[in-house]
Design an enzyme around this catalytic site. Structure first.
Site, PDB file in Angstrom:
ATOM      1  N   GLU A  95     -18.077  49.939   0.895  1.00  0.00           N
ATOM      2  CA  GLU A  95     -17.488  48.609   0.765  1.00  0.00           C
ATOM      3  C   GLU A  95     -17.547  47.856   2.102  1.00  0.00           C
ATOM      4  O   GLU A  95     -17.831  46.655   2.140  1.00  0.00           O
ATOM      5  CB  GLU A  95     -16.043  48.741   0.262  1.00  0.00           C
ATOM      6  N   HIS A 147     -29.428  64.186   7.338  1.00  0.00           N
ATOM      7  CA  HIS A 147     -30.538  64.428   6.409  1.00  0.00           C
ATOM      8  C   HIS A 147     -31.500  63.245   6.355  1.00  0.00           C
ATOM      9  O   HIS A 147     -32.238  63.082   5.400  1.00  0.00           O
ATOM     10  CB  HIS A 147     -29.990  64.766   5.022  1.00  0.00           C
ATOM     11  N   TRP A 153     -27.154  28.639  -9.983  1.00  0.00           N
ATOM     12  CA  TRP A 153     -27.563  29.790  -9.178  1.00  0.00           C
ATOM     13  C   TRP A 153     -28.978  30.095  -9.645  1.00  0.00           C
ATOM     14  O   TRP A 153     -29.196  30.462 -10.798  1.00  0.00           O
ATOM     15  CB  TRP A 153     -26.637  30.981  -9.424  1.00  0.00           C
ATOM     16  N   ARG A 170     -19.693  29.784  -9.480  1.00  0.00           N
ATOM     17  CA  ARG A 170     -20.740  30.401 -10.300  1.00  0.00           C
ATOM     18  C   ARG A 170     -22.140  30.118  -9.765  1.00  0.00           C
ATOM     19  O   ARG A 170     -23.128  30.587 -10.340  1.00  0.00           O
ATOM     20  CB  ARG A 170     -20.628  29.908 -11.741  1.00  0.00           C
ATOM     21  N   LYS A 217     -19.886  33.982  -7.369  1.00  0.00           N
ATOM     22  CA  LYS A 217     -18.690  34.793  -7.606  1.00  0.00           C
ATOM     23  C   LYS A 217     -18.776  35.545  -8.931  1.00  0.00           C
ATOM     24  O   LYS A 217     -18.270  36.656  -9.056  1.00  0.00           O
ATOM     25  CB  LYS A 217     -17.467  33.868  -7.582  1.00  0.00           C
ATOM     26  N   ASN A 229     -26.816  28.001 -19.069  1.00  0.00           N
ATOM     27  CA  ASN A 229     -26.483  29.159 -18.249  1.00  0.00           C
ATOM     28  C   ASN A 229     -26.995  30.389 -18.991  1.00  0.00           C
ATOM     29  O   ASN A 229     -26.645  30.581 -20.151  1.00  0.00           O
ATOM     30  CB  ASN A 229     -24.965  29.258 -18.063  1.00  0.00           C
ATOM     31  N   GLY A 230     -27.797  31.191 -18.322  1.00  0.00           N
ATOM     32  CA  GLY A 230     -28.333  32.384 -18.976  1.00  0.00           C
ATOM     33  C   GLY A 230     -29.777  32.561 -18.577  1.00  0.00           C
ATOM     34  O   GLY A 230     -30.225  31.998 -17.568  1.00  0.00           O
ATOM     35  N   GLU A 287     -22.906  40.854   2.942  1.00  0.00           N
ATOM     36  CA  GLU A 287     -22.876  39.647   2.116  1.00  0.00           C
ATOM     37  C   GLU A 287     -22.401  38.406   2.851  1.00  0.00           C
ATOM     38  O   GLU A 287     -22.824  37.317   2.513  1.00  0.00           O
ATOM     39  CB  GLU A 287     -22.109  39.867   0.805  1.00  0.00           C
ATOM     40  N   LYS A 315     -19.422  44.280   2.523  1.00  0.00           N
ATOM     41  CA  LYS A 315     -18.756  43.073   3.017  1.00  0.00           C
ATOM     42  C   LYS A 315     -19.552  42.477   4.170  1.00  0.00           C
ATOM     43  O   LYS A 315     -19.764  41.274   4.239  1.00  0.00           O
ATOM     44  CB  LYS A 315     -17.328  43.380   3.516  1.00  0.00           C
ATOM     45  N   CYS A 370     -24.395  30.251 -12.762  1.00  0.00           N
ATOM     46  CA  CYS A 370     -24.470  28.880 -13.230  1.00  0.00           C
ATOM     47  C   CYS A 370     -23.210  28.571 -14.034  1.00  0.00           C
ATOM     48  O   CYS A 370     -22.689  29.421 -14.740  1.00  0.00           O
ATOM     49  CB  CYS A 370     -25.676  28.581 -14.101  1.00  0.00           C
TER      50      CYS A 370
HETATM   51  C1  AGP Z   1     -18.066  41.483  -3.928  1.00  0.00           C
HETATM   52  O1  AGP Z   1     -17.761  41.104  -2.628  1.00  0.00           O
HETATM   53  C2  AGP Z   1     -19.325  40.991  -4.425  1.00  0.00           C
HETATM   54  N1  AGP Z   1     -19.353  39.580  -4.340  1.00  0.00           N
HETATM   55  C3  AGP Z   1     -19.872  41.582  -5.721  1.00  0.00           C
HETATM   56  O2  AGP Z   1     -20.387  42.818  -5.372  1.00  0.00           O
HETATM   57  C4  AGP Z   1     -18.943  41.772  -6.933  1.00  0.00           C
HETATM   58  O3  AGP Z   1     -18.010  42.755  -6.680  1.00  0.00           O
HETATM   59  C5  AGP Z   1     -19.801  42.143  -8.147  1.00  0.00           C
HETATM   60  O4  AGP Z   1     -20.678  41.092  -8.427  1.00  0.00           O
HETATM   61  C6  AGP Z   1     -18.993  42.485  -9.366  1.00  0.00           C
HETATM   62  O5  AGP Z   1     -18.207  41.407  -9.774  1.00  0.00           O
HETATM   63  P1  AGP Z   1     -17.073  41.570 -10.838  1.00  0.00           P
HETATM   64  O6  AGP Z   1     -15.987  42.384 -10.241  1.00  0.00           O
HETATM   65  O7  AGP Z   1     -16.623  40.179 -11.149  1.00  0.00           O
HETATM   66  O8  AGP Z   1     -17.666  42.253 -12.022  1.00  0.00           O
END
Ligand code: AGP
Length: 630
Positions: A505, A528, A76, A27, A625, A102-103, A512, A509, A2
């Site tokens: 990673e 395993h 959000w 946000r 983000k 926000n919070g 998401e 990717k 947010c």
């Molecule tokens: C990355 O593609 C993601 N959107 C997410 O995992 C991100 O890396 C994570 O929320 C941590 O964010 P930060 O680096 O701003 O702390």
């Protein structure tokens, strides 16, 4: 998550709020809303729309929202579905008080019950809605008499309400009876005041302010602020006036543009060669000595006494930290442990002495990472480990973010603003930061010879030019290969050693942005359990780079192929790679620097798979983000 923005001054507030919100949309984009107070009529207007900001812009264009005082919010969703009735601003029953927040208000449920029992009616499922009702209740209790103005009553009511709130919050409040003032407050969630020309602003993050002013004042926890067209007043929780001077924004907070790229994510993938060039120019300039082979911004005293490192991070940043831990342990010889920041907060390991704590966060705002760092500093102070209580390092891309105010040592990755929710160039920047630390520690610890350190430095210097070619090549290869993923529902990524985090990673990717289920796994662990998932419809992507585990990964890849999975390799051409059904070729480089290359094809493959599916790549569903709630 947010974003909130507030403004008071001599211009119409609505366009300024919408501009600020546009810069905060990273946000959250579940809904957006603004409320303004028209001084001439002493009336409050509230406009809210579900979904992206563009819907709110249209609504405000059509219906208007007059007034030179206002608050805005981009959401959000935490409590309550992303529907209009849960969108901020939230109002009291009279409709005259509006709040954006926000919070998370952790005790909202008991507060709500109490208010409902007193006859207050709720219109949403949110935690935030208790706040306007509480303010309304306080205003009714405050004895409104004497010389004091309405704005003082509002300030006092918000200060009193802040005692009743548990959790983390940043909030802004307007009241139709005070068109000359707005009130803001915060605890454990960032809120910054901006000093504009003829107006004062407040926002969750610097980009929202940077379009109007570069003079900012971050609020402290439990402060309450009164903003009028003439100035600001800050008070602590006891009502004592605070005096602090604002400072000038240092970082580049410009809004990025897509140029000719279809999405920010693709542009940011391409920008990785520039991220690497800026980093090598800055930290690995020619002419450094063997004793100090890298130009990190730390004195010798920074490294003194460090025997262990622990790293706290979330998501992609944690994957970068895992590569970093491999380098710090295997190359520099420093025992290093990586933690999910969210887990560390509630189950920290027993304290170890001489331990440097590193927080990695591109945004510098991730609530769990910040809270874990703060908790660790406090824990060490309580146990008397004073030296390492304050000896923390933050690795970030945002020089104006909360982590830079919280942690004394900062390593700037300097990747420039990243808009795509999926981190790409900031991941590369974080990896590079760990290469820098590794070189520093290795040259001090004498774990390896200066020849080995020089070799690593020379390899790193060649990364920017190699990335230019690699990215272009893989943009085309990945676009073609992505056609084969039209009906795919599950993908397994495998890797080992320094490239195991790259498998994680790659899976993150893909998940998401394409919403395809994906798992990253250490290649040797497949047998395993997870190998049971493999069959014709489950492709396996194997990161196989020459080095200590190359043959092992190839054997593990064979095992997957024997189960009918389509096998895609990320590997150098011609190195026993006939095992792969499809190859995503990367340059043959040392195993140490291979993650800087092996991640690129995976980013581009995820991008093209999601693009083929017509998905909202830069703002994937349910994500934001900056993750500013725990
Ligand atoms: C990355 O593609 C993601 N959107 C997410 O995992 C991100 O890396 C994570 O929320 C941590 O964010 P930060 O680096 O701003 O702390």
């Amino acid at each position: 998550m947010c974003g909130i923005v507030a403004v008071i001054g001599s211009r119409e507030a609505a366009p300024l709020l919408l501009e600020g919100l546009q810069r905060l949309e990273y946000r959250g984009y579940d809904s957006a809303g603004i409320a303004t107070v028209d001084a001439a009529k002493s009336s409050l207007t509230c406009k809210r729309a579900q979904g992206k900001l563009v819907n709110l812009v249209k609504l405000v264009d059509d219906q208007g929202a007059l007034g030179q005082l206002g608050i805005g919010h981009t959401r959000w969703a935490t409590h309550g579905k992303p529907e209009v009735r849960n969108a901020h601003p939230h109002r009291d029953s009279s409709g005259g008080i509006a709040v954006v927040q926000n919070g998370i208000i952790e005790n909202h449920s008991s507060l709500r019950k109490e208010l409902e029992s007193q006859g207050y009616e709720f219109a949403s499922d949110t935690d935030t809605e208790v706040i306007p009702h509480l303010i309304s209740r306080e205003l009714n209790l405050i004895k409104r008499e004497g010389e004091t103005s309405n704005s003082t009553w509002l300030l006092e009511a918000v200060r009193k309400v802040s005692f009743q709130l548990e959790g983390a919050y940043a909030l802004a409040v307007i009241w139709e009876e005070t068109p000359e003032a707005l009130v803001v407050a915060k605890r454990q969630t960032p809120l910054l005041i901006g000093f504009g020309e003829g107006e004062f602003l407040c926002a969750s993050d610097t980009p929202a302010l940077a379009g109007f002013t570069r003079t900012i004042l971050p609020m402290e926890d439990d402060e309450v602020g009164l903003l009028t067209p003439l100035g600001i007043e800050l008070y602590d929780s006891l009502g004592k006036r605070q005096q602090r001077s604002p400072s000038l924004l240092k970082g580049q907070e410009d809004v990025a543009t897509k140029n000719n790229f279809r999405h920010f994510m693709l542009k940011e993938i391409y920008e990785q060669s520039e991220t690497a060039r800026l980093w090598t120019d800055r930290y690995l300039p020619l002419g450094l000595s063997d004793e100090a082979p890298i130009a990190l911004p730390f004195e010798d005293s920074f490294y003194e006494g460090i025997e262990r490192i622990q790293i706290l991070a979330c998501g992609t940043s944690r994957h970068a930290a895992m590569v970093g831990a491999h380098l710090l342990e295997q190359f520099a010889g420093i025992p290093t442990t990586v933690f999910y920041a969210s887990e560390f907060r509630y189950a920290p390991p027993p304290l170890t002495s001489h331990t440097l704590t590193i927080g990695v966060t591109q945004s510098g705002e991730t609530a769990d990472t910040l809270a874990a760092l703060a908790m660790e500093a406090k824990r060490r102070a309580v146990y008397g480990d004073i030296a390492f209580a304050s000896h923390q390092l933050g690795i970030t891309n945002r020089l104006e973010s909360s982590i830079t105010r919280q942690v004394p040592n900062i390593l700037d990755i300097g990747a420039g603003i990243e808009v795509g929710v999926a981190a790409t160039k900031t991941f590369l920047g974080q990896l590079l930061a760990f290469y820098g630390l590794t070189i520093s520690f290795a040259s001090r610890s004498k774990q390896c010879s200066s020849k080995e350190v020089s070799k690593l430095i020379n390899e790193l210097r060649s990364v920017p030019s190699q990335l230019i070619t690699l990215i272009k090549q893989h943009d085309e290869i990945a676009e073609q290969l992505s056609q084969q993923f039209v009906d795919v529902q599950n993908v397994i990524f495998i890797g080992r050693g320094i490239n195991y985090p790259i498998a994680l990673e790659g899976a993150l990717k893909l998940k998401e942005i394409s919403y395809i289920h994906a798992e990253g796994y250490p290649a040797g662990e497949m047998k395993h359990g997870p190998i049971a998932l493999l069959e014709r419809r489950v492709p396996v992507i194997s990161v196989a780079t020459p080095g200590v585990v190359f043959d092992k990964v190839l054997s593990n890849a064979q095992e997957a192929k024997a189960r009918d999975s389509q096998l895609i390799g990320v590997a150098p051409e011609g190195r026993a790679t006939e095992v792969f059904d499809a190859l995503l070729p990367i340059p043959e480089v040392s195993e140490w620097i291979s993650p800087l290359f092996s991640v690129v094809p995976l980013q581009l493959l995820s991008y093209h798979i999601a693009a083929n599916r017509g998905l909202d790549i830069d703002q994937p569903r349910n994500l934001a983000k900056s993750v500013t709630v725990e």
